[in-house]
Design a protein around this motif. Structure first.
Motif, PDB file in Angstrom:
ATOM      1  N   TYR A  99       0.864  -1.183   0.000  1.00 17.46           N
ATOM      2  CA  TYR A  99       0.000   0.000   0.000  1.00 17.46           C
ATOM      3  C   TYR A  99       0.895   1.226   0.000  1.00 17.46           C
ATOM      4  O   TYR A  99       2.056   1.192   0.420  1.00 17.46           O
ATOM      5  CB  TYR A  99      -0.998   0.011   1.159  1.00 17.46           C
ATOM      6  N   GLN A 128      -3.648   8.475  -5.765  1.00 21.05           N
ATOM      7  CA  GLN A 128      -4.202   8.646  -4.427  1.00 21.05           C
ATOM      8  C   GLN A 128      -4.468  10.123  -4.128  1.00 21.05           C
ATOM      9  O   GLN A 128      -5.538  10.488  -3.638  1.00 21.05           O
ATOM     10  CB  GLN A 128      -3.227   8.087  -3.386  1.00 21.05           C
ATOM     11  N   ASP A 186      -3.377  12.053   5.433  1.00 18.57           N
ATOM     12  CA  ASP A 186      -3.251  10.705   4.879  1.00 18.57           C
ATOM     13  C   ASP A 186      -4.511  10.371   4.080  1.00 18.57           C
ATOM     14  O   ASP A 186      -5.614  10.322   4.641  1.00 18.57           O
ATOM     15  CB  ASP A 186      -3.077   9.688   6.004  1.00 18.57           C
ATOM     16  N   LYS A 188      -5.657   7.667   3.148  1.00 22.54           N
ATOM     17  CA  LYS A 188      -6.340   6.482   3.674  1.00 22.54           C
ATOM     18  C   LYS A 188      -7.388   6.857   4.718  1.00 22.54           C
ATOM     19  O   LYS A 188      -8.390   6.157   4.891  1.00 22.54           O
ATOM     20  CB  LYS A 188      -5.307   5.514   4.260  1.00 22.54           C
ATOM     21  N   GLN A 193      -7.043   4.487  -0.920  1.00 22.40           N
ATOM     22  CA  GLN A 193      -5.803   3.741  -0.771  1.00 22.40           C
ATOM     23  C   GLN A 193      -5.541   2.910  -2.015  1.00 22.40           C
ATOM     24  O   GLN A 193      -6.450   2.580  -2.752  1.00 22.40           O
ATOM     25  CB  GLN A 193      -5.832   2.840   0.461  1.00 22.40           C
ATOM     26  N   THR A 280      -8.784   0.476  -7.217  1.00 21.49           N
ATOM     27  CA  THR A 280      -8.062   1.702  -7.557  1.00 21.49           C
ATOM     28  C   THR A 280      -8.638   2.328  -8.826  1.00 21.49           C
ATOM     29  O   THR A 280      -8.834   3.550  -8.900  1.00 21.49           O
ATOM     30  CB  THR A 280      -6.565   1.390  -7.763  1.00 21.49           C
TER      31      THR A 280
END
Length: 874
Positions: A99, A128, A186, A188, A193, A280
């Motif tokens: 990741y 991302q 972040d 995530k 992610q 993704t």
């Protein structure tokens, strides 16, 4: 584009290292430790590689570097999966990070996405970050500004930007050392992610040099394992050999933080999950980076290199390297099989197969875009096109083309006006006018077999159907799939299927007869296409489309006569029911044409059977209904095979394959079977549709006509057919022909000593060696009878042919089959051969005599040797 050294590796000297270039997407640091360790520990060198790790510079795009051939491998962000969905010719080798460590550095904590309002964000275009920012666009009150990354952390330190894309393993430590305050954003934490540091290569390198790619992957994984176990050693190697902007302490800190990204739980290093990659790409679609159509056409499994490459010979690889472009004779107006769309793009079922073949081989196919089919056929016969993309192997075409095994099969049907009743065959149409597309197989078939039928040549399927509607033709004869697609595409009405032929459109790729290497490449590529890939293509183009088209004029006419909402509703219901009945009629016709049955998923009992299936098996509907479907298969269907089939079907995927069944009279039949799961409203599989193509005759003919029953080699009957053809082909092309007759020495003694059963086993062993030794597209191996075999092949020189036969002789001795009658105490071969120049090629009987004489000389001289007859060229 010129081939890189790695692509040309199959012609490199064995002792010379293969130069490999690897492009990074950032400055040298521990992020790429696996590559440094593989270099340092000699893993790359042991694989035969001379690896150069290329330094990143601002403005360098790894995708461009790979596609252009300036680098062989590259490390990039997960956005490379999106580039592939958009059509980039790349393949995924592995993922260094399970990741992504990519984050945004900020000067202030980010409370919510609205805090991006009016801010300046510096990033690399990483998926991302792009997905995160796309979400933020829906929340901000003032648009934020995006700028490409400079790669200079000082831009963040000096407050030139508000957010700065960074790796958690890298920049935070440097800021801490300098006492610069920062916060982490972040992705995530906002549900975004993906993988990090994808390792990709070009499609051409993946297809042309799969062993290079696999060896590079394995060496890199070994490197990562070593780097994680010996981080300080790798850091020192990095500092000594590459320009590094970080201190040793910073690199050690990065190494400590990197392991969690490379090794995630029990997942092997470098492993890639298709499901995670698809997630993704879904993010990318939702963010607007790819279209819905690009997403639907994506097959992520073709992006990932699965380390089961297409096994091509050295000759085949060299051919692709030398002749990468293939000119293609394709129909420009035969949807859904192949057509040129409004934008000039080659599309359709065949186009999807050709695209797959291109990806698997690296060949570039050049479709015809503005030529009629009839003109294409004439030009191909004259040698102006390399291949037919999807054509029937008619007798006329077999005169100049060699065809692969069919990859598509559809019935030939008759379409007539809706007031016509069904016809049992073409005999009922003698004297009638039938529309056919000019140059199609249906035209050639009717001209040859039904000369009393009047043919109306047309330019397209649509014109053929319109000829029926307008009354210019009694019926249209053509491919069921093309008819169905055209009716639905153009909303054509007033016609229906009135009959079908036992003949089918068996569509294959045709290759010019003087190009056996290309033929071999294409057949191998077709054979490698998986059932799931075939099913995906089929489902994309062929379906039992409901009648969706209501002509506007019809609606207006209905509306004029309707005085109340009730009458309007009744009219609509009437039309709907009519259409439903029409649809059911068509579906029933399909079921009969495909020998369909419906199976209960729990018990595998038959719960509905078509009349055609009853005719195929010899059982009545009463006898079949409730019967276990598997009981109708022969013993060739093993328990393991049945379990595999059930497992695939109950996973929700259709299964397709050849199956042998046993009829009521105990005779056997062969079908190409498709099992398609049917789900209820809760998503549970409760029924299974079984549809079939009857291939019994084809299988029997193939077995009886050209195959030797004991050895599965070609038999003498096929030799008699092909020998003269090969002589003529070689003479026409100016090629020499390599011929050999082979006889097992003292074979009768083996039979007498060990019995005929042992003798048969010996013949099978010899046949297996012969078949593996002569396995090129241009090779033919025959069992002529008894212990005598025959070889037809192509070699550039007599010396090469003789050396190859000597290798065969040695391989047979190495089987170590005892034969006391032989002076060598093991089984041996005597071989008579001839290398015949094109100018010396004569009739088949004379050549047979000359080679037979050489075999006689080999036996007279003591056996276990190769003797050439040189008189054939005098």
């Amino acid at each position: 584009m010129a081939a890189s050294p790695a692509q040309a590796k199959h012609i490199s000297e064995p002792h010379k290292p293969i130069p490999i270039n690897v492009q990074f997407n950032w400055h040298h640091q521990f992020q790429y430790a696996g590559f440094y360790a593989a270099l340092q520990q000699g893993y790359y060198a042991d694989s035969g590689f001379d690896v150069t790790l290329k330094t990143w510079k601002p403005g360098v795009r790894v995708l461009d570097e790979v596609v252009s051939g300036r680098t062989d491998f590259a490390v990039g962000y997960s956005s490379l999966a999106v580039d592939y969905a958009k059509g980039a010719p790349i393949r995924l080798v592995m993922s260094s990070f399970q990741y992504s460590p990519m984050v945004l550095l900020s000067h202030q904590p980010l409370e919510n996405l609205a805090d991006f309002s009016g801010k300046k964000v510096m990033h690399f275009g990483n998926l991302q970050i792009q997905t995160l920012l796309n979400k933020a666009k829906l929340k901000v009150s003032t648009p934020f500004i995006e700028v490409p990354s400079s790669g200079d952390l000082n831009d963040f330190i000096d407050h030139k930007v508000d957010f700065y894309a960074a790796y958690m393993t890298n920049e935070p430590y440097r800021l801490q050392q300098q006492g610069v305050p920062y916060s982490i954003v972040d992705p995530k934490a906002f549900g975004v992610q993906s993988y990090g540091d994808l390792v990709v290569t070009s499609r051409s390198l993946a297809t042309q040099s799969p062993k290079v790619v696999e060896a590079f992957r394995k060496a890199t994984i070994l490197g990562w394992q070593y780097a994680l176990d010996h981080p300080e050693e790798v850091v020192d190697f990095l500092i000594e050999n590459y320009p590094v902007v970080k201190t040793r302490e910073a690199l050690i800190d990065e190494a400590q933080k990197t392991e969690v990204y490379v090794k995630s739980g029990q997942v092997p290093i470098g492993e890639v999950s298709p499901e995670k990659l698809v997630a993704t790409v879904v993010d990318a679609k939702d963010a607007g980076f790819i279209s819905q159509e690009q997403y639907e056409n994506l097959d992520i499994n073709r992006f990932i290199i699965r380390h089961q490459p297409l096994l091509l010979s050295e000759d085949e690889l060299a051919y692709i390297q030398t002749y990468p472009a293939v000119t293609m004779a394709n129909d420009t107006n035969w949807a859904p099989f192949e057509f040129i769309d409004e934008e000039g793009v080659y599309r359709g079922i065949a186009a999807d197969y050709i695209k797959l073949i291109s990806e698997k081989t690296g060949l570039e196919f050049k479709p015809a875009t503005n030529v009629s089919w009839d003109e294409l056929v004439q030009a191909t016969e004259q040698g102006h096109y390399d291949i037919y993309s999807a054509a029937v192997a008619t007798p006329e075409r077999l005169g100049y083309m060699r065809f692969t095994k069919p990859y598509l099969s559809f019935p030939m049907v008759l379409l007539g006006a809706e007031n016509l009743s069904a016809v049992s065959g073409y005999d009922q149409l003698l004297g009638e006018t039938i529309a056919v597309v000019e140059g199609y197989w249906s035209e050639e078939f009717l001209r040859q077999n039904y000369p009393d039928i009047q043919l109306l040549p047309v330019d397209s399927v649509k014109q053929g159907i319109e000829a029926v509607i307008e009354g210019r033709a009694k019926a249209y004869s053509g491919n069921l799939g093309a008819i169905n697609y055209t009716i639905n595409q153009y909303g054509l009405t007033g016609v229906h299927i009135i009959g079908h032929s036992s003949y089918r459109f068996e569509l294959a790729i045709g290759v010019q007869q003087n190009n056996p290497v290309l033929f071999s490449i294409l057949q191998k590529a077709l054979d490698s296409i998986s059932e799931s890939e075939r099913r995906a293509i089929f489902n994309r183009w062929i379906q039992l489309n409901m009648v969706r088209h209501l002509d506007k004029k019809e609606l207006f006419q209905i509306g004029v006569g309707v005085l109340t909402a009730l009458l309007l509703m009744l009219a609509i219901i009437f039309i709907f029911r009519y259409q439903k009945n029409q649809r059911q009629t068509y579906i029933n016709q399909i079921h009969e044409l495909t020998y369909a049955t419906l199976i209960d998923a729990k018990t595998f009992a038959l719960i509905w059977v078509s009349d055609a299936y009853c005719g195929l098996t010899g059982y009545s509907k009463k006898e079949l209904l409730g019967r276990d479907y598997t009981s109708l298969a022969t013993q060739k269907l093993t328990a393991d095979a049945l379990e595999h089939i059930k497992k695939q079907v109950f996973s929700g995927q259709a299964w397709e394959g050849e199956m042998e069944g046993r009829a009521k009279d105990h005779s056997t039949y062969a079908v190409k079977l498709t099992l398609s799961p049917v789900k209820d409203i809760w998503g549970n599989i409760h029924k299974i549709w079984a549809t079939r193509v009857n291939i019994t005759d084809r299988k029997r003919i193939e077995q009886l006509v050209i195959t030797d029953e004991l050895t599965n080699l070609y038999n003498r009957r096929y030799f008699n057919q092909i020998f003269a053809q090969e002589i003529n082909r070689a003479k026409r092309n100016g090629d020499p022909l390599s011929i050999a007759m082979i006889d097992i020495d003292y074979f009768k003694k083996i039979n007498d000593t060990y019995g005929h059963q042992k003798g048969d086993e010996v013949l099978q062993q010899v046949a297996a060696v012969l078949e593996s030794h002569f396995n090129r597209a241009s090779d033919f191996v025959f069992r002529m009878g008894g212990e005598e075999f025959w070889i037809l092949s192509e070699f550039k020189t007599e010396q090469a042919f003789q050396a190859y036969l000597e290798e065969l002789r040695v391989r047979i001795m190495a089987l170590d089959i005892k034969n006391k009658a032989s002076d060598f105490e093991v089984m041996t071969l005597s071989i008579g051969a001839a290398f015949v120049s094109a100018s010396a090629l004569t009739d088949s009987e004379k050549l047979y005599f000359e080679v037979d004489n050489a075999l006689y000389q080999a036996k007279q001289k003591g056996r276990n040797q190769v003797v050439f007859n040189h008189e054939v060229n005098q």
